[in-house]
Design a protein around this motif. Structure first.
Motif, PDB file in Angstrom:
ATOM      1  N   TYR A  32       0.826  -1.219   0.000  1.00 28.37           N
ATOM      2  CA  TYR A  32       0.000   0.000   0.000  1.00 28.37           C
ATOM      3  C   TYR A  32       0.854   1.260   0.000  1.00 28.37           C
ATOM      4  N   ARG A  33       2.052   1.190   0.512  1.00 27.50           N
ATOM      5  CA  ARG A  33       2.910   2.378   0.581  1.00 27.50           C
ATOM      6  C   ARG A  33       3.285   2.903  -0.806  1.00 27.50           C
ATOM      7  N   LYS A  80      -5.300   2.280   5.911  1.00 32.43           N
ATOM      8  CA  LYS A  80      -3.997   1.790   5.438  1.00 32.43           C
ATOM      9  C   LYS A  80      -3.041   2.940   5.116  1.00 32.43           C
ATOM     10  N   ARG A  81      -3.584   4.028   4.563  1.00 29.61           N
ATOM     11  CA  ARG A  81      -2.767   5.169   4.141  1.00 29.61           C
ATOM     12  C   ARG A  81      -3.393   6.473   4.628  1.00 29.61           C
TER      13      ARG A  81
END
Length: 173
Positions: A120-121, A165-166
């Motif tokens: 996800y990064r 997640k972000r």
């Protein structure tokens, strides 16, 4: 990897064009500024051309640079769309193709029996359109997720999942 969300998306030319047209809208102000400044410089240079021969060479070089810059700014998006759609057709061998995305600990992309996992990064951009969402992966990859293509989970739950997640990403409502 446990799959929390699954999405099947029939990728088509319209999705690619929607994304590029949205990016084109962001460039309008820059195009207008370059056009106005370029026109002012051209008028000033042409007024001084008759005074000096050296000024003439400089004026023509300036004209060439300004016209090239204006051409690229005004016509770059249609050229990019054409090249992207051409690449898409060559890659898939057809007008559209179905991708399967599984979202859990990482993003799993399944296409034509091939699997790729992405953390996800690596997501740098999230754009939402009427019928799809675009996830920009670094600078050279886009994932097109269908709003109504979720076979596991819902679109609104997925947006919340992405926010968790972000939290540093701007995710439109």
């Amino acid at each position: 990897m446990e799959t929390v969300f699954e999405n099947r998306c029939e990728l088509c030319e319209t999705m690619i064009m929607d994304y590029h047209m949205a990016q084109d809208k962001k460039m309008r102000t820059l195009r207008m500024v370059v056009t106005v400044v370029g026109a002012a410089v051209l008028i000033k240079m042409l007024a001084g051309v008759l005074q000096e021969t050296i000024g003439t060479v400089f004026a023509f070089v300036t004209i060439a640079i300004n016209l090239t810059a204006m051409y690229l700014l005004w016509f770059s998006t249609p050229m990019v769309i054409k090249k992207t759609v051409g690449y898409f057709r060559d890659f898939t061998g057809c007008e559209s193709a179905e991708m399967t995305y599984q979202f859990g600990d990482a993003i799993r992309v399944i296409y034509n029996g091939k699997t790729m996992e992405l953390p996800y990064r690596k997501i740098t951009l999230v754009d939402i359109f009427a019928d799809h969402m675009v996830l920009g992966i670094q600078k050279n990859m886009m994932l097109f997720v269908a709003v109504d293509g979720f076979t596991k989970g819902t679109f609104s739950e997925f947006k919340q999942f992405l926010r968790e997640k972000r939290p540093d990403l701007k995710i439109p409502e």
